[in-house]
Design a protein around this motif. Structure first.
Motif, PDB file in Angstrom:
ATOM      1  N   PRO A  29       0.803  -1.230   0.000  1.00  0.00           N
ATOM      2  CA  PRO A  29       0.000   0.000   0.000  1.00  0.00           C
ATOM      3  C   PRO A  29       0.836   1.282   0.000  1.00  0.00           C
ATOM      4  O   PRO A  29       0.529   2.194   0.762  1.00  0.00           O
ATOM      5  CB  PRO A  29      -0.766  -0.146   1.305  1.00  0.00           C
ATOM      6  CG  PRO A  29       0.260  -0.769   2.239  1.00  0.00           C
ATOM      7  CD  PRO A  29       1.133  -1.645   1.377  1.00  0.00           C
ATOM      8  N   ASP A  30       1.901   1.391  -0.824  1.00  0.00           N
ATOM      9  CA  ASP A  30       2.781   2.557  -0.739  1.00  0.00           C
ATOM     10  C   ASP A  30       3.007   3.166  -2.117  1.00  0.00           C
ATOM     11  O   ASP A  30       3.636   2.575  -2.991  1.00  0.00           O
ATOM     12  CB  ASP A  30       4.128   2.152  -0.130  1.00  0.00           C
ATOM     13  CG  ASP A  30       5.006   3.353   0.174  1.00  0.00           C
ATOM     14  OD1 ASP A  30       4.537   4.492  -0.028  1.00  0.00           O
ATOM     15  OD2 ASP A  30       6.151   3.142   0.616  1.00  0.00           O
ATOM     16  N   TYR A  31       2.500   4.394  -2.303  1.00  0.00           N
ATOM     17  CA  TYR A  31       2.721   5.120  -3.548  1.00  0.00           C
ATOM     18  C   TYR A  31       4.110   5.769  -3.605  1.00  0.00           C
ATOM     19  O   TYR A  31       4.491   6.289  -4.656  1.00  0.00           O
ATOM     20  CB  TYR A  31       1.663   6.216  -3.719  1.00  0.00           C
ATOM     21  CG  TYR A  31       0.332   5.721  -4.229  1.00  0.00           C
ATOM     22  CD1 TYR A  31       0.147   5.412  -5.570  1.00  0.00           C
ATOM     23  CD2 TYR A  31      -0.759   5.588  -3.373  1.00  0.00           C
ATOM     24  CE1 TYR A  31      -1.077   4.979  -6.054  1.00  0.00           C
ATOM     25  CE2 TYR A  31      -1.999   5.165  -3.849  1.00  0.00           C
ATOM     26  CZ  TYR A  31      -2.144   4.856  -5.188  1.00  0.00           C
ATOM     27  OH  TYR A  31      -3.361   4.438  -5.660  1.00  0.00           O
ATOM     28  N   PHE A  52      -3.179   3.662 -16.862  1.00  0.00           N
ATOM     29  CA  PHE A  52      -3.507   3.036 -15.591  1.00  0.00           C
ATOM     30  C   PHE A  52      -2.994   1.594 -15.585  1.00  0.00           C
ATOM     31  O   PHE A  52      -3.241   0.828 -16.528  1.00  0.00           O
ATOM     32  CB  PHE A  52      -5.024   2.990 -15.383  1.00  0.00           C
ATOM     33  CG  PHE A  52      -5.673   4.321 -15.138  1.00  0.00           C
ATOM     34  CD1 PHE A  52      -5.226   5.165 -14.132  1.00  0.00           C
ATOM     35  CD2 PHE A  52      -6.769   4.720 -15.884  1.00  0.00           C
ATOM     36  CE1 PHE A  52      -5.850   6.388 -13.882  1.00  0.00           C
ATOM     37  CE2 PHE A  52      -7.402   5.935 -15.653  1.00  0.00           C
ATOM     38  CZ  PHE A  52      -6.935   6.768 -14.644  1.00  0.00           C
ATOM     39  N   ALA A  53      -2.329   1.199 -14.497  1.00  0.00           N
ATOM     40  CA  ALA A  53      -1.814  -0.169 -14.388  1.00  0.00           C
ATOM     41  C   ALA A  53      -1.530  -0.480 -12.925  1.00  0.00           C
ATOM     42  O   ALA A  53      -1.231   0.427 -12.143  1.00  0.00           O
ATOM     43  CB  ALA A  53      -0.539  -0.331 -15.215  1.00  0.00           C
ATOM     44  N   PRO A  54      -1.590  -1.765 -12.546  1.00  0.00           N
ATOM     45  CA  PRO A  54      -1.248  -2.120 -11.164  1.00  0.00           C
ATOM     46  C   PRO A  54       0.166  -1.702 -10.786  1.00  0.00           C
ATOM     47  O   PRO A  54       0.424  -1.328  -9.643  1.00  0.00           O
ATOM     48  CB  PRO A  54      -1.398  -3.651 -11.156  1.00  0.00           C
ATOM     49  CG  PRO A  54      -2.339  -3.957 -12.271  1.00  0.00           C
ATOM     50  CD  PRO A  54      -2.057  -2.934 -13.328  1.00  0.00           C
ATOM     51  N   GLY A  55       1.093  -1.750 -11.753  1.00  0.00           N
ATOM     52  CA  GLY A  55       2.477  -1.414 -11.458  1.00  0.00           C
ATOM     53  C   GLY A  55       2.708   0.033 -11.082  1.00  0.00           C
ATOM     54  O   GLY A  55       3.737   0.367 -10.481  1.00  0.00           O
ATOM     55  N   ASN A  56       1.765   0.917 -11.434  1.00  0.00           N
ATOM     56  CA  ASN A  56       1.886   2.307 -10.995  1.00  0.00           C
ATOM     57  C   ASN A  56       0.767   2.704 -10.030  1.00  0.00           C
ATOM     58  O   ASN A  56       0.626   3.881  -9.687  1.00  0.00           O
ATOM     59  CB  ASN A  56       1.939   3.267 -12.196  1.00  0.00           C
ATOM     60  CG  ASN A  56       0.734   3.161 -13.126  1.00  0.00           C
ATOM     61  OD1 ASN A  56      -0.404   3.058 -12.679  1.00  0.00           O
ATOM     62  ND2 ASN A  56       0.983   3.175 -14.431  1.00  0.00           N
ATOM     63  N   GLY A  57      -0.020   1.723  -9.606  1.00  0.00           N
ATOM     64  CA  GLY A  57      -1.078   2.003  -8.647  1.00  0.00           C
ATOM     65  C   GLY A  57      -2.164   2.900  -9.194  1.00  0.00           C
ATOM     66  O   GLY A  57      -2.890   3.541  -8.445  1.00  0.00           O
ATOM     67  N   CYS A  58      -2.310   2.934 -10.525  1.00  0.00           N
ATOM     68  CA  CYS A  58      -3.219   3.857 -11.210  1.00  0.00           C
ATOM     69  C   CYS A  58      -2.825   5.309 -10.979  1.00  0.00           C
ATOM     70  O   CYS A  58      -3.623   6.226 -11.221  1.00  0.00           O
ATOM     71  CB  CYS A  58      -4.673   3.625 -10.812  1.00  0.00           C
ATOM     72  SG  CYS A  58      -5.461   2.266 -11.721  1.00  0.00           S
TER      73      CYS A  58
END
Length: 318
Positions: A29-31, A52-58
């Motif tokens: 949970p860390d941006y 948007f992608a999981p790898g950048n957390g949207c």
């Protein structure tokens, strides 16, 4: 339905990168938000130049905040409740001042999905943005939950609560000019920090990134870019910050966005006149300069599917 199936097939045919092989990939949970001071009291949080992608957390949006000396002004709250919470914590690392004003520059989800973290303040936006966020928030949430999973946990679409009127606003040491334009969406808010010499251009300008077009009116968008260029010249601003793409730079981003929109509109108009179908247009080569921009090919495919039907209809009428 055929158009949608074709788009899905083209999208699925693209190679899917392996997250573990990507440098800088984020894990919930860390941006890892790191405020960068770009002028006295003005801080930037830069998102990925990507789709948007999981790898950048949207997190594909550039957000900012201004410590005015009489409270903090927040510009955009990001794609999720978690982002908004971590944005607010990031603000607290550089100033103890309370958040006084939260601005959502348009109705797209990454501009306002962090609003939950600012429930005590309530976000502000142009009236059309508020209406659009109310109308489309649930659909946005469904899409981002599907795309980015755990990053979205606990996120609910909270539209901005307060309607803004364009005009000048002085808060502490900063004079902000709130300008209403349109074309990217029905209501596009531009914020000019005249004290710092910075223009926050929102979604009207993309730097080295394919523009998003689900609510676009290209003619009005191009007219707004002309007005934005005049505003930049008149204000003497040294920086123009787009909401997407590399954040730091000036008027070259206006020229990039204008050039792409003019090229795209001409391509679609010519293709429709020639009687090409959607599949043919999607298969046409893209200039090398645009092929290297962020969010290719996904955003470009969406541009075509959003905009080509209107060109086909106009060609049939002619």
């Amino acid at each position: 339905m055929k158009r949608w199936l074709l788009l899905c097939a083209l999208w699925l045919a693209q190679p899917v990168p392996i997250a573990a092989a990507q440098p800088g990939v984020l894990q919930p949970p860390d941006y890892r938000l790191a405020p960068r001071e770009i002028a006295s009291g003005v801080w930037l949080l830069e998102g990925a130049n990507a789709d948007f992608a999981p790898g950048n957390g949207c997190n594909i949006i550039n957000t900012a905040f201004i410590d005015t000396g009489d409270g903090v002004v927040v510009i955009n709250t990001g794609p999720s409740r978690l982002y908004g919470e971590q944005q607010r914590k990031a603000i607290a690392t550089v100033t103890a001042a309370p958040v006084r004003l939260v601005l959502n520059l348009n109705l797209h989800p990454d501009y306002f999905f962090g609003n939950q973290a600012y429930a005590d303040v309530g976000a502000s936006a142009l009236a059309g943005t508020i209406d659009g966020a109310r109308r489309e928030g649930a659909a946005y949430a469904d899409n981002l939950y599907r795309l980015c999973g755990d990053w979205m946990r606990g996120t609910e679409p909270v539209p901005p609560a307060h309607a803004l009127a364009p005009g000048r606003l002085t808060i502490g040491r900063h004079t902000l000019e709130l300008v209403r334009l349109d074309g990217h969406t029905g209501d596009d808010l531009v914020v000019v920090d005249r004290s710092a010499g910075i223009v926050f251009a929102g979604g009207l300008v993309f730097r080295q990134r394919i523009p998003t077009t689900p609510h676009a009116d290209i003619r009005r968008w191009l007219a707004s870019l002309d007005r934005l260029q005049a505003l930049l010249d008149e204000s003497g601003a040294r920086l123009l910050i787009p909401s997407h793409g590399p954040a730091l730079g000036g008027a070259e981003a206006i020229a990039q966005t204008r050039g792409y929109l003019q090229w795209l509109d001409a391509r679609l108009r010519e293709a429709a006149t020639q009687g090409r179908d959607l599949a043919e247009v999607l298969a046409m080569p893209v200039p090398a300069s645009y092929a290297q921009w962020g969010a290719m090919p996904a955003e470009y495919l969406r541009n075509i599917t959003h905009l080509y039907p209107a060109h086909e209809e106009a060609a049939l009428k002619r």
